[in-house]
Design a protein around this motif. Structure first.
Motif, PDB file in Angstrom:
ATOM      1  N   ALA A   1     -28.576  42.308 -21.755  1.00 45.98           N
ATOM      2  CA  ALA A   1     -28.758  43.746 -21.534  1.00 45.98           C
ATOM      3  C   ALA A   1     -27.520  44.391 -20.921  1.00 45.98           C
ATOM      4  CB  ALA A   1     -29.987  43.988 -20.657  1.00 45.98           C
ATOM      5  N   TYR A   2     -27.034  43.845 -19.804  1.00 45.69           N
ATOM      6  CA  TYR A   2     -25.908  44.542 -19.162  1.00 45.69           C
ATOM      7  C   TYR A   2     -24.591  44.335 -19.898  1.00 45.69           C
ATOM      8  CZ  TYR A   2     -24.385  40.362 -16.395  1.00 45.69           C
ATOM      9  OH  TYR A   2     -23.924  39.132 -15.978  1.00 45.69           O
ATOM     10  N   THR A   3     -24.443  43.213 -20.588  1.00 48.94           N
ATOM     11  CA  THR A   3     -23.229  43.011 -21.397  1.00 48.94           C
ATOM     12  C   THR A   3     -23.243  43.959 -22.593  1.00 48.94           C
ATOM     13  OG1 THR A   3     -23.302  40.674 -20.790  1.00 48.94           O
ATOM     14  CG2 THR A   3     -21.789  41.283 -22.548  1.00 48.94           C
ATOM     15  N   PHE A   4     -24.394  44.093 -23.241  1.00 52.46           N
ATOM     16  CA  PHE A   4     -24.557  44.979 -24.396  1.00 52.46           C
ATOM     17  C   PHE A   4     -24.219  46.424 -24.027  1.00 52.46           C
ATOM     18  CE2 PHE A   4     -27.166  47.902 -26.893  1.00 52.46           C
ATOM     19  CZ  PHE A   4     -26.940  47.486 -28.201  1.00 52.46           C
ATOM     20  N   VAL A   5     -24.745  46.877 -22.905  1.00 58.01           N
ATOM     21  CA  VAL A   5     -24.607  48.284 -22.531  1.00 58.01           C
ATOM     22  C   VAL A   5     -23.240  48.593 -21.942  1.00 58.01           C
ATOM     23  CG1 VAL A   5     -25.460  50.071 -20.962  1.00 58.01           C
ATOM     24  CG2 VAL A   5     -27.080  48.607 -22.174  1.00 58.01           C
TER      25      VAL A   5
ATOM     26  N   VAL B   1     -16.270  37.828 -24.993  1.00 57.78           N
ATOM     27  CA  VAL B   1     -15.092  37.307 -25.707  1.00 57.78           C
ATOM     28  C   VAL B   1     -15.415  37.087 -27.181  1.00 57.78           C
ATOM     29  CG1 VAL B   1     -13.540  35.322 -25.927  1.00 57.78           C
ATOM     30  CG2 VAL B   1     -13.987  36.296 -23.676  1.00 57.78           C
ATOM     31  N   CYS B   2     -16.605  36.553 -27.471  1.00 55.65           N
ATOM     32  CA  CYS B   2     -17.019  36.384 -28.876  1.00 55.65           C
ATOM     33  C   CYS B   2     -17.112  37.733 -29.572  1.00 55.65           C
ATOM     34  CB  CYS B   2     -18.379  35.681 -28.952  1.00 55.65           C
ATOM     35  SG  CYS B   2     -18.324  33.931 -28.554  1.00 55.65           S
ATOM     36  N   SER B   3     -17.706  38.701 -28.884  1.00 53.86           N
ATOM     37  CA  SER B   3     -17.835  40.044 -29.454  1.00 53.86           C
ATOM     38  C   SER B   3     -16.471  40.646 -29.753  1.00 53.86           C
ATOM     39  CB  SER B   3     -18.600  40.940 -28.472  1.00 53.86           C
ATOM     40  OG  SER B   3     -18.459  42.304 -28.820  1.00 53.86           O
ATOM     41  N   SER B   4     -15.523  40.486 -28.818  1.00 50.59           N
ATOM     42  CA  SER B   4     -14.184  41.061 -29.013  1.00 50.59           C
ATOM     43  C   SER B   4     -13.453  40.393 -30.168  1.00 50.59           C
ATOM     44  CB  SER B   4     -13.359  40.966 -27.721  1.00 50.59           C
ATOM     45  OG  SER B   4     -13.119  39.618 -27.374  1.00 50.59           O
ATOM     46  N   ALA B   5     -13.664  39.070 -30.342  1.00 55.76           N
ATOM     47  CA  ALA B   5     -13.032  38.366 -31.467  1.00 55.76           C
ATOM     48  C   ALA B   5     -13.573  38.885 -32.798  1.00 55.76           C
ATOM     49  CB  ALA B   5     -13.265  36.863 -31.348  1.00 55.76           C
ATOM     50  N   LEU B   6     -14.880  39.081 -32.867  1.00 52.02           N
ATOM     51  CA  LEU B   6     -15.491  39.569 -34.105  1.00 52.02           C
ATOM     52  C   LEU B   6     -15.107  41.023 -34.392  1.00 52.02           C
ATOM     53  CD1 LEU B   6     -19.038  37.984 -33.703  1.00 52.02           C
ATOM     54  CD2 LEU B   6     -17.468  37.556 -35.595  1.00 52.02           C
ATOM     55  N   THR B   7     -15.067  41.838 -33.328  1.00 44.43           N
ATOM     56  CA  THR B   7     -14.811  43.270 -33.514  1.00 44.43           C
ATOM     57  C   THR B   7     -13.334  43.568 -33.749  1.00 44.43           C
ATOM     58  OG1 THR B   7     -16.663  43.717 -32.013  1.00 44.43           O
ATOM     59  CG2 THR B   7     -15.188  45.557 -32.504  1.00 44.43           C
ATOM     60  N   GLU B   8     -12.478  43.091 -32.848  1.00 48.38           N
ATOM     61  CA  GLU B   8     -11.048  43.405 -32.909  1.00 48.38           C
ATOM     62  C   GLU B   8     -10.329  42.582 -33.967  1.00 48.38           C
ATOM     63  OE1 GLU B   8      -7.234  45.021 -31.654  1.00 48.38           O
ATOM     64  OE2 GLU B   8      -9.306  45.690 -31.409  1.00 48.38           O
ATOM     65  N   ASP B   9     -10.670  41.292 -34.047  1.00 49.44           N
ATOM     66  CA  ASP B   9      -9.873  40.379 -34.874  1.00 49.44           C
ATOM     67  C   ASP B   9     -10.407  40.200 -36.301  1.00 49.44           C
ATOM     68  OD1 ASP B   9      -8.049  39.798 -32.747  1.00 49.44           O
ATOM     69  OD2 ASP B   9      -9.651  38.652 -31.821  1.00 49.44           O
TER      70      ASP B   9
ATOM     71  N   TRP C   1     -19.706  50.386 -30.713  1.00 50.30           N
ATOM     72  CA  TRP C   1     -21.063  50.021 -31.146  1.00 50.30           C
ATOM     73  C   TRP C   1     -21.068  48.734 -31.950  1.00 50.30           C
ATOM     74  CZ3 TRP C   1     -25.511  51.114 -29.218  1.00 50.30           C
ATOM     75  CH2 TRP C   1     -25.642  52.269 -28.434  1.00 50.30           C
ATOM     76  N   VAL C   2     -20.020  48.497 -32.743  1.00 51.60           N
ATOM     77  CA  VAL C   2     -19.910  47.213 -33.437  1.00 51.60           C
ATOM     78  C   VAL C   2     -19.796  46.092 -32.407  1.00 51.60           C
ATOM     79  CG1 VAL C   2     -18.437  45.781 -34.919  1.00 51.60           C
ATOM     80  CG2 VAL C   2     -18.943  48.133 -35.571  1.00 51.60           C
ATOM     81  N   GLY C   3     -18.984  46.330 -31.362  1.00 50.40           N
ATOM     82  CA  GLY C   3     -18.851  45.347 -30.278  1.00 50.40           C
ATOM     83  C   GLY C   3     -20.191  45.022 -29.641  1.00 50.40           C
ATOM     84  N   ARG C   4     -21.018  46.054 -29.410  1.00 50.13           N
ATOM     85  CA  ARG C   4     -22.343  45.837 -28.818  1.00 50.13           C
ATOM     86  C   ARG C   4     -23.235  45.026 -29.750  1.00 50.13           C
ATOM     87  NH1 ARG C   4     -21.992  51.692 -26.689  1.00 50.13           N
ATOM     88  NH2 ARG C   4     -21.516  51.349 -24.483  1.00 50.13           N
ATOM     89  N   LEU C   5     -23.195  45.352 -31.026  1.00 42.49           N
ATOM     90  CA  LEU C   5     -24.013  44.618 -31.994  1.00 42.49           C
ATOM     91  C   LEU C   5     -23.572  43.158 -32.102  1.00 42.49           C
ATOM     92  CD1 LEU C   5     -24.368  47.323 -34.800  1.00 42.49           C
ATOM     93  CD2 LEU C   5     -26.154  46.517 -33.238  1.00 42.49           C
ATOM     94  N   MET C   6     -22.266  42.920 -31.955  1.00 42.40           N
ATOM     95  CA  MET C   6     -21.757  41.546 -32.014  1.00 42.40           C
ATOM     96  C   MET C   6     -22.222  40.736 -30.798  1.00 42.40           C
ATOM     97  SD  MET C   6     -20.267  41.206 -34.865  1.00 42.40           S
ATOM     98  CE  MET C   6     -21.352  42.448 -35.563  1.00 42.40           C
ATOM     99  N   VAL C   7     -22.325  41.372 -29.629  1.00 41.84           N
ATOM    100  CA  VAL C   7     -22.886  40.704 -28.447  1.00 41.84           C
ATOM    101  C   VAL C   7     -24.298  40.229 -28.757  1.00 41.84           C
ATOM    102  CG1 VAL C   7     -23.826  41.117 -26.118  1.00 41.84           C
ATOM    103  CG2 VAL C   7     -21.509  41.865 -26.668  1.00 41.84           C
TER     104      VAL C   7
ATOM    105  N   ALA D   1     -25.529  36.310 -29.148  1.00 42.73           N
ATOM    106  CA  ALA D   1     -26.580  35.905 -28.215  1.00 42.73           C
ATOM    107  C   ALA D   1     -27.773  35.314 -28.966  1.00 42.73           C
ATOM    108  CB  ALA D   1     -27.032  37.094 -27.375  1.00 42.73           C
ATOM    109  N   LEU D   2     -28.162  35.940 -30.077  1.00 44.52           N
ATOM    110  CA  LEU D   2     -29.305  35.442 -30.851  1.00 44.52           C
ATOM    111  C   LEU D   2     -29.013  34.069 -31.466  1.00 44.52           C
ATOM    112  CD1 LEU D   2     -30.473  38.762 -32.565  1.00 44.52           C
ATOM    113  CD2 LEU D   2     -31.644  37.497 -30.746  1.00 44.52           C
ATOM    114  N   ILE D   3     -27.772  33.877 -31.948  1.00 44.06           N
ATOM    115  CA  ILE D   3     -27.383  32.565 -32.492  1.00 44.06           C
ATOM    116  C   ILE D   3     -27.415  31.509 -31.391  1.00 44.06           C
ATOM    117  CG2 ILE D   3     -25.488  31.241 -33.525  1.00 44.06           C
ATOM    118  CD1 ILE D   3     -24.618  33.859 -34.925  1.00 44.06           C
TER     119      ILE D   3
END
Length: 494
Positions: free
Chosen positions: A173-177, A348-356, A373-379, A383-385
Motif C-alpha cells: 500500500a505505502y510503496t504503491f501510493v 527497485v523492480c518497479s523502476s527497472a520495469l518502468t524506466e528501463d 502510474w506505470v511505476g505504481r502498477l509495476m509495484v 508484489a503479486l508474483i
C-alpha cells in the motif's frame, strides 16, 4: 485467532502510521524522478537510516540472534564482514555514485547509469542488468513476504494463507501510493524502531539473568565454547562469512539511497550516522542471541518454542520479559525490518520495469503522470508474483537470500565500484563484469567448490574480467570527459 489485544493494537497502529506516511509522500510525488528517487532530495539522516533499514531485513531480529543462540560467538563473523563492507561502500562508492549518476544523463536506476556511463547504444547493458535485477529481486521480495507471514502466523495464530496477505498488504500500500519518498520516510521510522528494540532487549535480558557476571557464568556453564569465535570454524568458513561484506557494492536498493541524496556534502554525515546505527544494531542482535543462552538455560520451562525454532529467540524474550504493550512495539520492530527491505525491493523492480523497459523501449515520449502510474502498477505486479512464489512456504525461498545477495554482489559490485574510480573502464568491460560475475556465482553455487561462499570468486573473476576486457579497448572521449567532470565535482564538494 488467538491474540493478545495490546500486541494487535500496537501492530494496527504501526501499520496505519506507515500507510499514512505513504499518503503524505503521495503529495510530493509529481514525476518519475520523484517516484523512483524522491527527486534526489534526501537529507543526511534519512539517507543514512533508510540505507541501513533497507539492508537489514528480518534476519537481523530472527536469523542472526537464532544463529548466535545455537552456536555462540563463532556466528558473529558475518556481522564483522557486513560492517567492514558497508563502511567501504559508503567511503568509496556513495559520494562518487551520487555525482556520476547526475553527470551521466541524470540516471535514475543502475541500468540507466550503466547505459549512460558507457554510451551503450545497443541497449544490451540496460537489458541484461535490468533482467538480473528482476530475477534476483523477485526472489528477494518473496523471501520478505514469507518472513512477514511467519511473523503474523506465530504472533496472532493466523493461518499461513491469511498471514501472507496481512504481512504484505501494508508494504504494498505505502510503496504503491508514495513511491521512494514513502519508502525512505518509513525506513527512517523503522530504523529508529529497530535500534530501540535492539538496545533495550539485551539490557533487560541481562538484568533478568542477574547481571553481566552471572550471565557470562551461565553461558559458560552451558558450553564454554560459546565464547570461542573460532569454534567449529575453518579459514574458508571465516572468509566466506566475512565475504558477505562484498555484497554491499552491488545491492541496487542500497545504492539507490546514495543516488537519492540531496548532495555529496550530505554523504559524509550520513556515513557516520549509518555506521553508528549499524554497529549498535548488529551488536544488539548478537547480544540478544548470546544473553538468550543464559536466560533459557535458567528457565527451561519456557524454552520450548526456542528449542523448536531457535530463530524465535527475540520474539520469545520480548513476550516473556516485557509488558504486552512494550512487547507489541518490540515485535513491530521485526515487521519494520521486513517491511523496510521489501518496500525497497518492490520499488527497485518497479523502476527497472518502468524506466528501463517501458520508457526506453515502448513509450519514449510518455508523460510523467503516465510513468508514475506505470511505476505504481509495476509495484503491484511484482508484489503479486512474489506472493504467488511465497504461497507455498516449502519452496525454501528464504534459503535463496544468500544466493541473491551473492548474485547482486558479484554481477554489479565490481562494475559499480570500478566505474566510479577508474575512467579507463569500457562498455565491453562492464558487460564482461556483469556476465562473468553472475555466471561464476551460478556455477560455483551449483558445484559448491571448496566450500567457499560464491560471492568471493564471483567478485574476483568479475573484477579481473572488467580490467582485462577494458584494456583491450579504450573509453570514448565523451566517457572520459564526463568521468573527469564528475570526479572534479566530487572532490570540490565532498
Amino acid at each position: 485467532m488467538s491474540v493478545s489485544n495490546p500486541t494487535l493494537i500496537t501492530f494496527v497502529i504501526y501499520i496505519a502510521a506507515m500507510v499514512l506516511i505513504g499518503f503524505m509522500a503521495y503529495r510530493s510525488t509529481n514525476n518519475l524522478s520523484d517516484y523512483i528517487l524522491g527527486g534526489r532530495s534526501l537529507g543526511s539522516v534519512v539517507t543514512a537510516l533508510s540505507a541501513g533499514a533497507s539492508d537489514m531485513s528480518g534476519w537481523l531480529l530472527m536469523g542472526l540472534p537464532g544463529a548466535i543462540y545455537m552456536s555462540g560467538l563463532s556466528e558473529s563473523w558475518i556481522a564483522i564482514g557486513l560492517i567492514v563492507g558497508a563502511y567501504l561502500n559508503w567511503l568509496f562508492v556513495a559520494g562518487r555514485l551520487r555525482v556520476q549518476t547526475e553527470h551521466n544523463g541524470d540516471a535514475l536506476t543502475l541500468p540507466d547509469y550503466f547505459s549512460s556511463r558507457f554510451e551503450d547504444k545497443s541497449g544490451l547493458l540496460r537489458i541484461i542488468s535490468a533482467v538480473v535485477i528482476l530475477v534476483f529481486f523477485t526472489i528477494y521480495c518473496a523471501s520478505g513476504i514469507v518472513a512477514g507471514a511467519r511473523l503474523f502466523e506465530s504472533t496472532f495464530g493466523m493461518s499461513y494463507e491469511t498471514a501472507l496477505w496481512a504481512g504484505a498488504a501494508a508494504t504494498i500500500a505505502y510503496t504503491f501510493v508514495g513511491g521512494f519518498l514513502a519508502v525512505s520516510w518509513t525506513d527512517t521510522v523503522q530504523a529508529t524502531l529497530m535500534i530501540f528494540a535492539l538496545i533495550l532487549t539485551p539490557i533487560i535480558v541481562l538484568l533478568a539473568t542477574g547481571g553481566v557476571d552471572t550471565t557470562f557464568l551461565a553461558i559458560e556453564a552451558q558450553n564454554p565454547d560459546n565464547f570461542n569465535m573460532l569454534k567449529n570454524t575453518t579459514f574458508i568458513g571465516i572468509i566466506s562469512l566475512m565475504g558477505w561484506g562484498l555484497g554491499y557494492f552491488g545491492q541496487p536498493h542500497i545504492l539507490a539511497r546514495f543516488m537519492a541524496a540531496d548532495s555529496v556534502k550530505s554523504i559524509a554525515k550520513a556515513r557516520r550516522i549509518s555506521m553508528t546505527w549499524m554497529i549498535l544494531c548488529l551488536g544488539g542482535t548478537v547480544a540478544v542471541g548470546f544473553f538468550g543462552i543464559a536466560y533459557f538455560s535458567a528457565h527451561p520451562e519456557v524454552a520450548g518454542p526456542v528449542t523448536e525454532n531457535h530463530e524465535r529467540v527475540f520474539i520469545e524474550l520480548a513476550k516473556l520479559l516485557f509488558n504486552p504493550w512494550i512487547a507489541g512495539v518490540l515485535l513491530s520492530a521485526i515487521l519494520a525490518a521486513v517491511m523496510s527491505t521489501l518496500s525497497c525491493q518492490l520499488l527497485v523492480c518497479s523502476s527497472a520495469l518502468t524506466e528501463d523497459f517501458y520508457k526506453t523501449f515502448l513509450r519514449k515520449n510518455a508523460s510523467q503522470v503516465e510513468l508514475v502510474w506505470v511505476g505504481r502498477l509495476m509495484v503491484l505486479l511484482v508484489a503479486l508474483i512474489a506472493i504467488a512464489m511465497a504461497a507455498n512456504p516449502e519452496n525454501r525461498v528464504l534459503g535463496l537470500v544468500s544466493y541473491a545477495w551473492a548474485g547482486f554482489g558479484a554481477a554489479f559490485g565490481p562494475v559499480v565500484l570500478i566505474s566510479v574510480i577508474w575512467k579507463g573502464m569500457t562498455r565491453n568491460g562492464a558487460l564482461a563484469g556483469i556476465l562473468v560475475g553472475a555466471i561464476t556465482v551460478i556455477v560455483w553455487k551449483h558445484f559448491e567448490l571448496l566450500g567457499l561462499y560464491e560471492i568471493i570468486p564471483g567478485f574476483i573473476f568479475a573484477s579481473l574480467a572488467i580490467y582485462f576486457v577494458s584494456k583491450m579497448g579504450a573509453p570514448t572521449a565523451g566517457m572520459v570527459e564526463r568521468f573527469d567532470a564528475a570526479e572534479k565535482d566530487y572532490n570540490l564538494n565532498k
